[in-house]
Design an enzyme around this catalytic site. Structure first.
Site, PDB file in Angstrom:
ATOM      1  N   THR A 178       3.182  -7.367   8.961  1.00  0.00           N
ATOM      2  CA  THR A 178       2.246  -6.414   9.577  1.00  0.00           C
ATOM      3  C   THR A 178       0.988  -7.055  10.164  1.00  0.00           C
ATOM      4  O   THR A 178       0.060  -6.343  10.538  1.00  0.00           O
ATOM      5  CB  THR A 178       1.824  -5.356   8.540  1.00  0.00           C
ATOM      6  OG1 THR A 178       1.216  -6.018   7.413  1.00  0.00           O
ATOM      7  CG2 THR A 178       3.018  -4.543   8.067  1.00  0.00           C
ATOM      8  N   MET A 183       0.815  -1.213   0.000  1.00  0.00           N
ATOM      9  CA  MET A 183       0.000   0.000   0.000  1.00  0.00           C
ATOM     10  C   MET A 183       0.853   1.269   0.000  1.00  0.00           C
ATOM     11  O   MET A 183       0.651   2.174  -0.806  1.00  0.00           O
ATOM     12  CB  MET A 183      -0.921  -0.030   1.220  1.00  0.00           C
ATOM     13  CG  MET A 183      -1.887   1.109   1.334  1.00  0.00           C
ATOM     14  SD  MET A 183      -3.107   0.800   2.636  1.00  0.00           S
ATOM     15  CE  MET A 183      -2.050   0.538   4.076  1.00  0.00           C
ATOM     16  N   TYR A 241       4.226  -7.696  17.461  1.00  0.00           N
ATOM     17  CA  TYR A 241       4.479  -6.904  16.260  1.00  0.00           C
ATOM     18  C   TYR A 241       5.256  -5.645  16.608  1.00  0.00           C
ATOM     19  O   TYR A 241       6.285  -5.333  15.997  1.00  0.00           O
ATOM     20  CB  TYR A 241       3.159  -6.544  15.572  1.00  0.00           C
ATOM     21  CG  TYR A 241       3.294  -5.433  14.563  1.00  0.00           C
ATOM     22  CD1 TYR A 241       3.954  -5.643  13.351  1.00  0.00           C
ATOM     23  CD2 TYR A 241       2.781  -4.157  14.813  1.00  0.00           C
ATOM     24  CE1 TYR A 241       4.099  -4.622  12.428  1.00  0.00           C
ATOM     25  CE2 TYR A 241       2.917  -3.131  13.901  1.00  0.00           C
ATOM     26  CZ  TYR A 241       3.578  -3.367  12.712  1.00  0.00           C
ATOM     27  OH  TYR A 241       3.721  -2.357  11.813  1.00  0.00           O
ATOM     28  N   ALA A 252       7.619  -5.474   5.283  1.00  0.00           N
ATOM     29  CA  ALA A 252       7.409  -5.725   6.716  1.00  0.00           C
ATOM     30  C   ALA A 252       6.378  -6.815   6.931  1.00  0.00           C
ATOM     31  O   ALA A 252       5.537  -7.081   6.067  1.00  0.00           O
ATOM     32  CB  ALA A 252       6.952  -4.440   7.417  1.00  0.00           C
TER      33      ALA A 252
END
Length: 287
Positions: free
Chosen positions: A63, A11, A126, A61
Site C-alpha cells: 500500500t 488496520m 499502486y 497488500a
C-alpha cells in the site's frame, strides 16, 4: 462459515477479525505477514488446503503509493500475482474470495464520482497493481467480491487522521491539499459492510466507502474540530507537494450496486470520524 483473513494484523484486518468474530456462527482465523506470506505459493497452497475455508478475505497488500513507483515489481508480486494464486485456489476448492481494492483504479477525471460500472484507468503504479489483481479475481474465481474502498483510517496503525492529530498536538502548522476529493472510510464500518455482504449471495464489484465526500483539507478540518484543537491549517494544491505518484483528483466511490440491491450503505464519513473519536475517548483498542 469458516473464514480466513490475510493481512489480519493490518488496520482493516484487525477490525474484520473483531466484527466477524462477534458472529457465533463464524469461525474466523487471521494470519499476519509472518504466518502467511501470500507471495509464497507453497505456504498459500498448504494453508488453503489444510483450512478448507468457506471464505477468504484478502486484506494483505502493498500500500505504499509513492514507493510503488520505484517498487512496481514488488507491488505487482503482492497485489496481483499473489492474488492470482489465491483466486486459482479459491476456484479449485469452491471458496468465496473477498478482495479489498481501491479508488485508485480510477483516474479521477469524473467529478461526479464513480460507480461500479465506470471504466477504470489507474494513473499510478499502486492503482495499476491493484487493478491487475481485480482482473485476476474476475477472470479466475467464480465466487468473488471485489470491494473498492478509499481513504481508510481505523483504531490501529498509521493513517491520515492520526498524522493530523500528531502534528496538531505538536503545534505544527498544517498544510493540506484541497484539490483531491474522495470518501473517507472508517475501517470498523467497512468491516461491518463486509459482514453484511457475506450474508448475501452477491458477487462482483462493490463500492464500499464512507457516504458523502470531501477534500483532504475538509477532512483534516473536521478532524481538528472533533479533537477540539485550535491549530492553523492552510489549504494547498497537489502541485505544492512533491510526490512520486499522481493521485486522482476526484475518486468519490458511489455505491450503485448496494443501492440497486437495497443493501445497507456505510455511514457518512463524518459519522465515521465521530465513531473513531468515541474509541479514542474510551481509551480502548488504540495503539
Amino acid at each position: 462459515m469458516k473464514i480466513l483473513v490475510t493481512g489480519a494484523n493490518g488496520m482493516l484486518g484487525r477490525d474484520i477479525l473483531k466484527v466477524l468474530g462477534r458472529e457465533q456462527t463464524h469461525d474466523v482465523i487471521g494470519f499476519d505477514r509472518l504466518q502467511w506470506d501470500v507471495t509464497n505459493p507453497i505456504r498459500t497452497t498448504d494453508i488453503v488446503k489444510q483450512s478448507n475455508p468457506d471464505v477468504i478475505i484478502h486484506c494483505a497488500a502493498y500500500t505504499k503509493v509513492d514507493q510503488a513507483e520505484q517498487d512496481f515489481e514488488l507491488a505487482c508480486q503482492i497485489n496481483s500475482e499473489a492474488t492470482k494464486m489465491l483466486a486459482s485456489l479459491c476456484a479449485d476448492y469452491d471458496i468465496r474470495l473477498v478482495y479489498i481494492s481501491t479508488d485508485y483504479v480510477f483516474d479521477g477525471k469524473k467529478a461526479t464520482g464513480y460507480t461500479e460500472y465506470d471504466e477504470v484507468n489507474p494513473i499510478n503504479c499502486y492503482g495499476l497493481s491493484k487493478r491487475m489483481g481485480e482482473e485476476y479475481v474476475e477472470r479466475i474465481c467464480p465466487h468473488f467480491l471485489i470491494l473498492r474502498t478509499s481513504w481508510l483510517y481505523g483504531n490501529q496503525g498509521n493513517h491520515f487522521v492520526r498524522a493530523i492529530l500528531q502534528k496538531a498536538k505538536m503545534g505544527e502548522p498544517l498544510s493540506v491539499v484541497d484539490d483531491q476529493v474522495g470518501s473517507p472510510t472508517y475501517t470498523v464500518h467497512l468491516a461491518e459492510k463486509i459482514s453484511d455482504l457475506l450474508k448475501t449471495e452477491e458477487k462482483g464489484v462493490f463500492h464500499t466507502a464512507g457516504e458523502g465526500s470531501c477534500s483532504w483539507f475538509q477532512f483534516a478540518t473536521y478532524i481538528l474540530e472533533q479533537a477540539n484543537l485550535d491549530v492553523r491549517i492552510h489549504a494547498i494544491t497537489s502541485d505544492d507537494l512533491t510526490r512520486a505518484a499522481k493521485r486522482p483528483a476526484y475518486s468519490i466511490l458511489i455505491p450503485k450496486r448496494s443501492l440497486n440491491a437495497n443493501l445497507p450503505l456505510l455511514p457518512h464519513w463524518k459519522i465515521g470520524v465521530e465513531a473513531y473519536f468515541d474509541v479514542i475517548r474510551e481509551g480502548v483498542n488504540h495503539d
